[in-house]
Design a protein around this motif. Sequence first.
Motif, PDB file in Angstrom:
ATOM      1  N   THR A   2     -38.480 -17.159 -16.095  1.00  0.00           N
ATOM      2  CA  THR A   2     -37.106 -16.839 -15.729  1.00  0.00           C
ATOM      3  C   THR A   2     -36.624 -17.798 -14.654  1.00  0.00           C
ATOM      4  O   THR A   2     -37.316 -18.038 -13.672  1.00  0.00           O
ATOM      5  CB  THR A   2     -37.022 -15.407 -15.218  1.00  0.00           C
ATOM      6  OG1 THR A   2     -37.557 -14.540 -16.204  1.00  0.00           O
ATOM      7  CG2 THR A   2     -35.578 -15.034 -14.925  1.00  0.00           C
ATOM      8  N   PHE A   4     -33.433 -18.783 -11.956  1.00  0.00           N
ATOM      9  CA  PHE A   4     -32.267 -18.269 -11.286  1.00  0.00           C
ATOM     10  C   PHE A   4     -31.559 -19.413 -10.593  1.00  0.00           C
ATOM     11  O   PHE A   4     -32.203 -20.352 -10.125  1.00  0.00           O
ATOM     12  CB  PHE A   4     -32.649 -17.207 -10.240  1.00  0.00           C
ATOM     13  CG  PHE A   4     -33.368 -16.041 -10.822  1.00  0.00           C
ATOM     14  CD1 PHE A   4     -32.663 -15.023 -11.436  1.00  0.00           C
ATOM     15  CD2 PHE A   4     -34.751 -15.972 -10.805  1.00  0.00           C
ATOM     16  CE1 PHE A   4     -33.315 -13.950 -11.986  1.00  0.00           C
ATOM     17  CE2 PHE A   4     -35.410 -14.905 -11.364  1.00  0.00           C
ATOM     18  CZ  PHE A   4     -34.686 -13.892 -11.954  1.00  0.00           C
ATOM     19  N   TYR A 152     -26.416 -13.299  -7.505  1.00  0.00           N
ATOM     20  CA  TYR A 152     -27.159 -14.443  -8.025  1.00  0.00           C
ATOM     21  C   TYR A 152     -26.793 -14.634  -9.490  1.00  0.00           C
ATOM     22  O   TYR A 152     -26.380 -13.692 -10.172  1.00  0.00           O
ATOM     23  CB  TYR A 152     -28.675 -14.233  -7.898  1.00  0.00           C
ATOM     24  CG  TYR A 152     -29.206 -14.415  -6.503  1.00  0.00           C
ATOM     25  CD1 TYR A 152     -29.779 -15.613  -6.104  1.00  0.00           C
ATOM     26  CD2 TYR A 152     -29.148 -13.375  -5.581  1.00  0.00           C
ATOM     27  CE1 TYR A 152     -30.282 -15.773  -4.826  1.00  0.00           C
ATOM     28  CE2 TYR A 152     -29.638 -13.531  -4.301  1.00  0.00           C
ATOM     29  CZ  TYR A 152     -30.217 -14.734  -3.926  1.00  0.00           C
ATOM     30  OH  TYR A 152     -30.709 -14.889  -2.659  1.00  0.00           O
ATOM     31  N   HIS A 153     -26.998 -15.858  -9.967  1.00  0.00           N
ATOM     32  CA  HIS A 153     -26.759 -16.153 -11.378  1.00  0.00           C
ATOM     33  C   HIS A 153     -28.091 -16.152 -12.122  1.00  0.00           C
ATOM     34  O   HIS A 153     -29.038 -16.830 -11.715  1.00  0.00           O
ATOM     35  CB  HIS A 153     -26.085 -17.507 -11.550  1.00  0.00           C
ATOM     36  CG  HIS A 153     -25.705 -17.796 -12.966  1.00  0.00           C
ATOM     37  ND1 HIS A 153     -24.441 -17.517 -13.469  1.00  0.00           N
ATOM     38  CD2 HIS A 153     -26.418 -18.302 -14.001  1.00  0.00           C
ATOM     39  CE1 HIS A 153     -24.404 -17.861 -14.746  1.00  0.00           C
ATOM     40  NE2 HIS A 153     -25.585 -18.336 -15.085  1.00  0.00           N
ATOM     41  N   CYS A 154     -28.176 -15.396 -13.206  1.00  0.00           N
ATOM     42  CA  CYS A 154     -29.387 -15.321 -14.022  1.00  0.00           C
ATOM     43  C   CYS A 154     -29.163 -16.060 -15.332  1.00  0.00           C
ATOM     44  O   CYS A 154     -28.230 -15.749 -16.071  1.00  0.00           O
ATOM     45  CB  CYS A 154     -29.755 -13.856 -14.299  1.00  0.00           C
ATOM     46  SG  CYS A 154     -31.214 -13.686 -15.343  1.00  0.00           S
ATOM     47  N   LYS A 156     -31.083 -16.021 -17.916  1.00  0.00           N
ATOM     48  CA  LYS A 156     -31.448 -15.191 -19.060  1.00  0.00           C
ATOM     49  C   LYS A 156     -30.269 -14.348 -19.520  1.00  0.00           C
ATOM     50  O   LYS A 156     -30.062 -14.165 -20.722  1.00  0.00           O
ATOM     51  CB  LYS A 156     -32.624 -14.271 -18.697  1.00  0.00           C
ATOM     52  CG  LYS A 156     -33.945 -14.990 -18.478  1.00  0.00           C
ATOM     53  CD  LYS A 156     -34.517 -15.496 -19.777  1.00  0.00           C
ATOM     54  CE  LYS A 156     -35.914 -16.071 -19.552  1.00  0.00           C
ATOM     55  NZ  LYS A 156     -36.494 -16.589 -20.807  1.00  0.00           N
ATOM     56  N   CYS A 157     -29.519 -13.818 -18.569  1.00  0.00           N
ATOM     57  CA  CYS A 157     -28.382 -12.966 -18.900  1.00  0.00           C
ATOM     58  C   CYS A 157     -27.094 -13.759 -19.051  1.00  0.00           C
ATOM     59  O   CYS A 157     -26.141 -13.286 -19.666  1.00  0.00           O
ATOM     60  CB  CYS A 157     -28.198 -11.883 -17.838  1.00  0.00           C
ATOM     61  SG  CYS A 157     -29.603 -10.753 -17.697  1.00  0.00           S
ATOM     62  N   CYS A 160     -23.491 -13.794 -13.407  1.00  0.00           N
ATOM     63  CA  CYS A 160     -23.896 -13.395 -12.059  1.00  0.00           C
ATOM     64  C   CYS A 160     -24.034 -11.877 -11.987  1.00  0.00           C
ATOM     65  O   CYS A 160     -23.337 -11.140 -12.690  1.00  0.00           O
ATOM     66  CB  CYS A 160     -22.880 -13.871 -11.023  1.00  0.00           C
ATOM     67  SG  CYS A 160     -22.834 -15.660 -10.801  1.00  0.00           S
ATOM     68  N   MET A 164     -28.339  -8.789  -6.932  1.00  0.00           N
ATOM     69  CA  MET A 164     -29.405  -8.898  -7.926  1.00  0.00           C
ATOM     70  C   MET A 164     -30.763  -8.793  -7.257  1.00  0.00           C
ATOM     71  O   MET A 164     -31.072  -9.506  -6.304  1.00  0.00           O
ATOM     72  CB  MET A 164     -29.280 -10.238  -8.659  1.00  0.00           C
ATOM     73  CG  MET A 164     -30.332 -10.459  -9.717  1.00  0.00           C
ATOM     74  SD  MET A 164     -30.017 -12.001 -10.590  1.00  0.00           S
ATOM     75  CE  MET A 164     -31.492 -12.083 -11.610  1.00  0.00           C
ATOM     76  N   TYR A 166     -33.846  -8.746  -9.256  1.00  0.00           N
ATOM     77  CA  TYR A 166     -34.731  -9.633 -10.020  1.00  0.00           C
ATOM     78  C   TYR A 166     -34.408  -9.467 -11.496  1.00  0.00           C
ATOM     79  O   TYR A 166     -33.815  -8.461 -11.900  1.00  0.00           O
ATOM     80  CB  TYR A 166     -36.204  -9.268  -9.747  1.00  0.00           C
ATOM     81  CG  TYR A 166     -37.197 -10.331 -10.150  1.00  0.00           C
ATOM     82  CD1 TYR A 166     -37.304 -11.511  -9.417  1.00  0.00           C
ATOM     83  CD2 TYR A 166     -38.025 -10.159 -11.250  1.00  0.00           C
ATOM     84  CE1 TYR A 166     -38.216 -12.486  -9.784  1.00  0.00           C
ATOM     85  CE2 TYR A 166     -38.942 -11.128 -11.611  1.00  0.00           C
ATOM     86  CZ  TYR A 166     -39.036 -12.294 -10.882  1.00  0.00           C
ATOM     87  OH  TYR A 166     -39.929 -13.260 -11.243  1.00  0.00           O
ATOM     88  N   HIS A 167     -34.793 -10.468 -12.298  1.00  0.00           N
ATOM     89  CA  HIS A 167     -34.741 -10.296 -13.758  1.00  0.00           C
ATOM     90  C   HIS A 167     -36.143  -9.914 -14.221  1.00  0.00           C
ATOM     91  O   HIS A 167     -37.055 -10.732 -14.242  1.00  0.00           O
ATOM     92  CB  HIS A 167     -34.282 -11.570 -14.462  1.00  0.00           C
ATOM     93  CG  HIS A 167     -34.166 -11.393 -15.948  1.00  0.00           C
ATOM     94  ND1 HIS A 167     -32.977 -11.087 -16.580  1.00  0.00           N
ATOM     95  CD2 HIS A 167     -35.095 -11.441 -16.941  1.00  0.00           C
ATOM     96  CE1 HIS A 167     -33.175 -10.975 -17.875  1.00  0.00           C
ATOM     97  NE2 HIS A 167     -34.461 -11.180 -18.115  1.00  0.00           N
ATOM     98  N   CYS A 174     -31.800  -7.521 -16.184  1.00  0.00           N
ATOM     99  CA  CYS A 174     -31.722  -7.712 -14.740  1.00  0.00           C
ATOM    100  C   CYS A 174     -31.653  -6.357 -14.055  1.00  0.00           C
ATOM    101  O   CYS A 174     -31.221  -5.372 -14.652  1.00  0.00           O
ATOM    102  CB  CYS A 174     -30.481  -8.532 -14.372  1.00  0.00           C
ATOM    103  SG  CYS A 174     -30.707 -10.320 -14.524  1.00  0.00           S
TER     104      CYS A 174
END
Length: 311
Positions: A2, A4, A152-154, A156-157, A160, A164, A166-167, A174
């Motif tokens: 993952t 971020f 935060y920007h993920c 995986k998803c 933002c 956040m 964690y993923h 998330c």
Amino acid sequence: MTKFFRTNDDSPDDEELEEEIKTMYPGFVYRVSDSPALPQVPMHIVVPFLGRLRFVRDWNGVLLLAFVVLCFMYSIFTTTFIIILPQYQDGNLSGPFALFYGFLNVMCLLTLLNVSTMNPGEVTSQDTDDYKDPAVSSYCKTCHLNRPPRGYHCVKCGHCVRRMDYHYTWLNNCVGADNHHLLLLFLVYTFLLCLTTLTLVMFHLYKFPKCISCDREAFYIKHSIWLVYIQNILCVIIGFQTFVSIVVQHLNIIMNRTILENIFLSPVYETKKRTKFQAYAELFKTKSVWLWFFPCRRKAMAVPQRGFFHP
């Protein structure tokens, strides 16, 4: 793994810190300039009686989540048909204890379903008006949207997430401001289930007599010793991991921290002093303690936008 993106324009641009983090977590942390193409955004599936469920299209997450569900199914089958039903029919196990075990299984599955399919707190274009003040917000160069300072920007998803944490790949979702309480509930119920199952296994091996009313020719009865040993190993491993996770989550909640903030060595975020009860009340969005343990309750919407969990 993952990845971020921390795209806060106000964050310090320390190259040595970035290299140190990359050394500690190889292939894990990237800046926007290193980011690959974003994946498709999460899809939503409408399921009868369950409503609109969020689904992240990540095969690693899907496989890990399926493995988690498979472990629960194995535990339920083994404990129910090898220990609980035979001993209850023979009069060695009380009905309330069997109901308590069933209650824990239902709550674990409900919290798992909710935390893995609920929106964690996606920052959308409709939220930009709430985060225009540069003193209390930041700008995501990937989403091109204003967001809370702890967002935060993920990758995986593909968006933002507010506050956040964690993923979690094994949840395929998330964990953020809107479903953090469900993660804690899932960990607590899973730990209680592991303790209950271990107790039943120990009684089955050393206390309960051999079952009389069970079908001794059934496959799961003939090979029950090996099935129970596997069950015991799973409970020890999962119980230990959930206990450690509960301790970490508890410390983060009372100190007002997230997993990502600990990874990125972010400064401590403080607005006011609060007690442990206030910390959990803000997490669950209610002061009624008995409502904290109900996973299907929708969190109250009339909550201030700025605070510990909604800065």
